[in-house]
Enzyme design. Structure first.
Site, PDB file in Angstrom:
ATOM      1  N   TYR A 178      86.530  24.352 -40.342  1.00 17.91           N
ATOM      2  CA  TYR A 178      84.813  24.253 -40.195  1.00 17.91           C
ATOM      3  C   TYR A 178      84.387  24.954 -39.155  1.00 17.91           C
ATOM      4  O   TYR A 178      83.415  24.647 -38.315  1.00 17.91           O
ATOM      5  CB  TYR A 178      84.459  22.817 -39.982  1.00 17.91           C
ATOM      6  CG  TYR A 178      84.764  21.869 -41.091  1.00 17.91           C
ATOM      7  CD1 TYR A 178      83.769  21.744 -42.269  1.00 17.91           C
ATOM      8  CD2 TYR A 178      85.894  21.200 -41.481  1.00 17.91           C
ATOM      9  CE1 TYR A 178      83.977  21.050 -43.201  1.00 17.91           C
ATOM     10  CE2 TYR A 178      85.964  20.382 -42.509  1.00 17.91           C
ATOM     11  CZ  TYR A 178      85.268  20.447 -43.446  1.00 17.91           C
ATOM     12  OH  TYR A 178      85.462  19.604 -44.651  1.00 17.91           O
ATOM     13  N   HIS A 197      86.461  11.959 -64.588  1.00 16.82           N
ATOM     14  CA  HIS A 197      85.795  12.438 -63.372  1.00 16.82           C
ATOM     15  C   HIS A 197      85.213  13.758 -63.393  1.00 16.82           C
ATOM     16  O   HIS A 197      85.873  14.805 -63.751  1.00 16.82           O
ATOM     17  CB  HIS A 197      86.672  12.335 -62.264  1.00 16.82           C
ATOM     18  CG  HIS A 197      86.090  12.339 -60.783  1.00 16.82           C
ATOM     19  ND1 HIS A 197      85.671  11.440 -60.054  1.00 16.82           N
ATOM     20  CD2 HIS A 197      85.967  13.525 -59.882  1.00 16.82           C
ATOM     21  CE1 HIS A 197      85.242  11.978 -59.036  1.00 16.82           C
ATOM     22  NE2 HIS A 197      85.113  13.081 -59.023  1.00 16.82           N
ATOM     23  N   ALA A 198      84.063  13.866 -62.844  1.00 12.01           N
ATOM     24  CA  ALA A 198      83.105  15.060 -63.216  1.00 12.01           C
ATOM     25  C   ALA A 198      83.612  16.348 -62.293  1.00 12.01           C
ATOM     26  O   ALA A 198      84.253  15.932 -60.999  1.00 12.01           O
ATOM     27  CB  ALA A 198      81.699  14.988 -62.895  1.00 12.01           C
ATOM     28  N   HIS A 223      73.977  18.353 -60.183  1.00 13.10           N
ATOM     29  CA  HIS A 223      75.100  18.356 -59.135  1.00 13.10           C
ATOM     30  C   HIS A 223      76.103  19.473 -59.381  1.00 13.10           C
ATOM     31  O   HIS A 223      76.368  20.441 -58.689  1.00 13.10           O
ATOM     32  CB  HIS A 223      75.747  17.042 -58.671  1.00 13.10           C
ATOM     33  CG  HIS A 223      76.864  17.345 -57.756  1.00 13.10           C
ATOM     34  ND1 HIS A 223      76.678  16.889 -56.384  1.00 13.10           N
ATOM     35  CD2 HIS A 223      78.176  17.519 -57.862  1.00 13.10           C
ATOM     36  CE1 HIS A 223      77.700  17.137 -55.627  1.00 13.10           C
ATOM     37  NE2 HIS A 223      78.525  17.457 -56.546  1.00 13.10           N
ATOM     38  N   GLU A 224      76.685  19.137 -60.728  1.00 13.56           N
ATOM     39  CA  GLU A 224      77.831  19.980 -61.057  1.00 13.56           C
ATOM     40  C   GLU A 224      77.126  21.668 -61.327  1.00 13.56           C
ATOM     41  O   GLU A 224      78.118  22.451 -61.016  1.00 13.56           O
ATOM     42  CB  GLU A 224      78.584  19.395 -62.313  1.00 13.56           C
ATOM     43  CG  GLU A 224      79.315  18.085 -62.005  1.00 13.56           C
ATOM     44  CD  GLU A 224      80.311  18.184 -61.038  1.00 13.56           C
ATOM     45  OE1 GLU A 224      80.996  19.249 -60.767  1.00 13.56           O
ATOM     46  OE2 GLU A 224      80.425  17.058 -60.490  1.00 13.56           O
ATOM     47  N   HIS A 267      77.582  23.603 -58.326  1.00 12.06           N
ATOM     48  CA  HIS A 267      78.573  24.340 -57.956  1.00 12.06           C
ATOM     49  C   HIS A 267      78.889  25.660 -58.942  1.00 12.06           C
ATOM     50  O   HIS A 267      79.252  26.444 -58.255  1.00 12.06           O
ATOM     51  CB  HIS A 267      79.865  23.299 -58.426  1.00 12.06           C
ATOM     52  CG  HIS A 267      80.009  22.151 -57.405  1.00 12.06           C
ATOM     53  ND1 HIS A 267      80.169  22.158 -55.978  1.00 12.06           N
ATOM     54  CD2 HIS A 267      80.292  21.060 -57.695  1.00 12.06           C
ATOM     55  CE1 HIS A 267      80.396  21.141 -55.488  1.00 12.06           C
ATOM     56  NE2 HIS A 267      80.543  20.135 -56.542  1.00 12.06           N
ATOM     57  N   GLU A 324      78.856  21.133 -52.197  1.00 14.27           N
ATOM     58  CA  GLU A 324      78.634  19.698 -52.605  1.00 14.27           C
ATOM     59  C   GLU A 324      77.037  19.603 -52.325  1.00 14.27           C
ATOM     60  O   GLU A 324      76.286  18.864 -53.261  1.00 14.27           O
ATOM     61  CB  GLU A 324      79.214  18.646 -51.773  1.00 14.27           C
ATOM     62  CG  GLU A 324      80.633  18.510 -52.187  1.00 14.27           C
ATOM     63  CD  GLU A 324      81.107  18.486 -53.432  1.00 14.27           C
ATOM     64  OE1 GLU A 324      80.356  17.761 -54.350  1.00 14.27           O
ATOM     65  OE2 GLU A 324      82.203  19.055 -53.712  1.00 14.27           O
ATOM     66  N   HIS A 351      89.385  10.243 -55.000  1.00 12.40           N
ATOM     67  CA  HIS A 351      89.614  11.411 -54.396  1.00 12.40           C
ATOM     68  C   HIS A 351      91.108  11.388 -53.286  1.00 12.40           C
ATOM     69  O   HIS A 351      91.591  12.034 -52.697  1.00 12.40           O
ATOM     70  CB  HIS A 351      88.499  11.635 -53.453  1.00 12.40           C
ATOM     71  CG  HIS A 351      87.417  12.081 -54.221  1.00 12.40           C
ATOM     72  ND1 HIS A 351      86.583  11.228 -54.960  1.00 12.40           N
ATOM     73  CD2 HIS A 351      86.699  13.280 -54.221  1.00 12.40           C
ATOM     74  CE1 HIS A 351      85.437  11.561 -55.475  1.00 12.40           C
ATOM     75  NE2 HIS A 351      85.601  13.071 -55.222  1.00 12.40           N
ATOM     76  N   ARG A 411      83.406  16.551 -46.839  1.00  8.11           N
ATOM     77  CA  ARG A 411      82.805  17.156 -47.345  1.00  8.11           C
ATOM     78  C   ARG A 411      81.419  16.572 -48.168  1.00  8.11           C
ATOM     79  O   ARG A 411      80.344  16.965 -48.062  1.00  8.11           O
ATOM     80  CB  ARG A 411      83.197  18.256 -48.483  1.00  8.11           C
ATOM     81  CG  ARG A 411      83.772  17.392 -49.744  1.00  8.11           C
ATOM     82  CD  ARG A 411      84.435  18.168 -50.574  1.00  8.11           C
ATOM     83  NE  ARG A 411      85.955  18.696 -50.208  1.00  8.11           N
ATOM     84  CZ  ARG A 411      86.476  19.541 -50.764  1.00  8.11           C
ATOM     85  NH1 ARG A 411      86.385  19.637 -52.214  1.00  8.11           N
ATOM     86  NH2 ARG A 411      87.669  19.907 -50.201  1.00  8.11           N
ATOM     87  N   TYR A 412      81.454  15.384 -48.639  1.00  7.74           N
ATOM     88  CA  TYR A 412      80.236  14.753 -49.238  1.00  7.74           C
ATOM     89  C   TYR A 412      79.561  14.110 -48.098  1.00  7.74           C
ATOM     90  O   TYR A 412      78.529  13.996 -48.369  1.00  7.74           O
ATOM     91  CB  TYR A 412      81.041  13.688 -50.300  1.00  7.74           C
ATOM     92  CG  TYR A 412      81.978  14.143 -51.176  1.00  7.74           C
ATOM     93  CD1 TYR A 412      81.575  15.169 -52.168  1.00  7.74           C
ATOM     94  CD2 TYR A 412      83.421  14.008 -51.213  1.00  7.74           C
ATOM     95  CE1 TYR A 412      82.389  15.453 -53.357  1.00  7.74           C
ATOM     96  CE2 TYR A 412      84.223  14.314 -52.173  1.00  7.74           C
ATOM     97  CZ  TYR A 412      83.682  15.343 -53.103  1.00  7.74           C
ATOM     98  OH  TYR A 412      84.488  15.624 -54.203  1.00  7.74           O
TER      99      TYR A 412
END
Length: 610
Positions: free
Chosen positions: A218, A349-350, A379-380, A383, A407, A509, A518-519
């Protein structure tokens, strides 16, 4: 939450993998490496990374969409090869770290190679193979996992949907307990061993432990990043505390003292979600009288318009097209998994994929026609559009500015799914747009997901960082997990848990080894991105009513950030779109300011905290 699939961690090595002995002999060489040697190494590494990631990505795709013993074996084999490559690349990158005169770009790439692994194996013979086999076994075990409902088996995707609609506390308890017992507990032995191996790998690379390695990505010291997450959490915690108090009161009214008390923590299985991470599915229980009825449900609107699963994806694509982004390639629709196949096991899981690092974009979901999956689709796709925007970058920069950026993009788009937007795309009749007196309901519905998620997104990695550092011993895994969930979320399991349980493993996860902070960052960043987009669009009304659908200027500014990929430290990317170099919860607090005022009024006289 959802997952971005990247093979930067899988594919990393020179074309010929040096043996342990050759790596060690290189370390003791007396001649200091030169700038030219460092640059040649990076060029060689990036070419091999690119090539291997394409092949490895295809193997992983087949394994995720067709789980068999054979595809498990193939995935484990490629995982083993990729891990060995990754470790050797990281070790070699470490040799060039202190070369004088290196460009900032070269230094950044060396840091990415050294710290970019999720599960580093030590160079001990057989370690990479064992680590890959364990990681594959954990992932497949989750994908095949089942709980029970009324004594009958129920898979993970269906149990998630059922817990969102079922209001029988005994059946909710059964699903929660059976899922955590059946899926989580059997993983513990493998997980303990995996931590042991990966920690040794991280230490070989010069990190204190695997958690410190994860936090190194980071653009700041690992300890400083941990302090930053604490600072951001404390900034938004007062909003969560008010929401928790209000929701607990409404659950007590619904179920009574015997199920949910007026004070203390909330029973985890009553919140409409297997992990109590998002609470939107119990909005019907907590909706305020009058303003709580916003007059529509997106899932019902989709069904009324006969929008199928692919139609939902087309709508999501349409939002990005309205901002000026090019359409998705035809291969996206031909190769993605939108539905759960009836004839085989898959990971539902997406996740979002870019197989060839150019434009072989795909999503993997088991879409259901409801509001949650409508948001998930956006959301996807966030990405995927990010992946395509930076596809001209060199391989090591084919990523988000930090993983929270990736994300946040789709979620910022999803914040623009306002009633006005639903009218624009023909889902909602203009006469049914909720008036301003419904704002508390609209904001509460958003907060049930966005705000409720904040502490959960903090504790998943807090727990893992403690495990990796050795502060949480295997015998205390479950006790520590439950303690953190109570401390931060104010929730408790529906039944006392055995100390030998492994409830953390019941969250994808954890066995999937996807870093989770990250979320949390995404929850903060998405509101910063959203406010920046609304400001660019010239929006003047309440922030939560803004939709920037169709605004090409927003799309132009957004793309300027996306196309940077990971080529610069994240503050530069943040500044490119928002004008600020600091992550902050202020935009989120502004968005929910009317709700915060309302919640404080509702909670007068109620005991806060747990």
């Amino acid at each position: 939450m959802k997952k971005l699939v990247s093979f930067a961690a899988l594919a990393a090595a020179s074309i010929t993998i040096p043996s342990v002995a050759s790596a060690q002999s290189a370390d003791v060489a007396t001649t200091a490496p030169s700038i030219a040697e460092a640059e040649a190494f990076l060029a060689r590494a990036e070419k091999d990374l690119f090539d291997f990631s394409v092949e490895g990505g295809r193997v992983a795709w087949v394994n995720s969409t067709y789980i068999t013993d054979d595809t498990d074996a193939l995935a484990a084999k490629y995982g083993e090869i990729g891990t060995e490559k990754s470790v050797q690349y990281a070790l070699e990158a470490a040799k060039y770290q202190n070369v004088s005169g290196l460009s900032s770009e070269a230094k950044r790439k060396l840091d990415i190679l050294r710290g970019g692994l999720v599960l580093p194996a030590p160079t001990t013979p057989g370690a990479a193979k064992e680590l890959a086999e364990i990681a594959t076994r954990l992932n497949s075990s989750y994908g095949k996992g089942k709980g029970t409902l009324r004594g009958q088996p129920i898979n993970g995707s269906d149990i998630e949907a059922e817990m969102g609609t079922n209001r029988n506390p005994d059946e909710l308890k059964e699903m929660w307990v059976s899922w955590h017992d059946n899926v989580g507990a059997p993983m513990k032995t493998d997980y303990v061993r995996m931590v042991e191996i990966a920690n040794k790998g991280a230490q070989e690379l010069g990190f204190a432990d695997l958690g410190a390695m994860w936090r190194s990505g980071y653009d700041m010291p690992a300890d400083d990043f941990a302090k930053l997450t604490d600072k951001l959490w404390l900034e938004v915690k007062p909003l969560y505390d008010e929401l928790h108090t209000y929701v607990r009161t409404q659950l007590n009214k619904k179920y009574g003292d015997a199920v949910q008390g007026k004070t203390g923590a909330i029973r985890a299985d009553l919140l409409g979600n297997m992990w109590a991470q998002e609470w939107g599915d119990i909005y019907d229980i907590v909706a305020p009288a009058g303003s709580g009825d916003i007059g529509y449900d997106i899932g019902e609107l989709l069904k009324a318009k006969k929008v199928d699963e692919i139609g939902m994806v087309k709508i999501g694509e349409g939002f990005f097209s309205s901002l000026g982004f090019a359409p998705l390639p035809e291969s996206f629709y031909a190769r993605s998994q939108f539905l759960k196949p009836a004839d085989r096991e898959v990971v539902c899981h997406a996740s979002a994929w870019n197989i060839d690092n150019v434009d072989d974009l795909r999503i993997k979901m088991c879409i259901k026609i409801n509001s949650n999956d409508f948001v998930t689709v956006h959301h996807e796709l966030g990405h995927n559009y990010y992946q395509r925007a930076y596809n001209n970058q060199s391989y090591l920069h084919l990523n988000g500015a930090n993983d929270g950026f990736h994300e946040a993009i789709g979620d910022a788009i999803a914040l623009s799914i306002t009633p006005e937007y639903l009218v624009q795309i023909g889902l909602l009749d203009a006469s049914k747009v909720p008036s301003a007196d419904k704002d508390n309901g609209l904001l509460l519905r958003q907060a049930m997901d966005k705000v409720a998620f904040l502490p959960f997104s903090v504790i998943v990695d807090k727990w893992r960082w403690g495990v990796f550092a050795g502060d949480i011993k295997p015998a205390d895994y479950n006790t520590a997990w439950t303690k953190l969930r109570t401390q931060y979320q104010g929730i408790v399991p529906p039944v006392p848990r055995d100390v030998n349980a492994f409830d953390a493993g019941a969250k994808y996860h954890v066995p999937g080894n996807t870093p989770y902070t990250r979320y949390f960052l995404a929850r903060i960043l998405q509101f910063q991105f959203y406010k920046a987009a609304c400001d660019a669009a010239g929006w003047k009304g309440p922030l939560h009513r803004c939709s920037f659908y169709g605004n090409k200027e927003v799309g132009k500014r957004l793309n300027a950030m996306l196309e940077m990929g990971a080529s610069k430290p994240w503050p530069y990317a943040l500044e490119a779109f928002t004008g600020s170099r600091e992550m902050s919860g202020k935009a989120m607090l502004e968005y929910f300011a009317p709700l915060m005022k309302w919640l404080k009024t509702q909670n007068k006289g109620a005991k806060k905290g747990w």
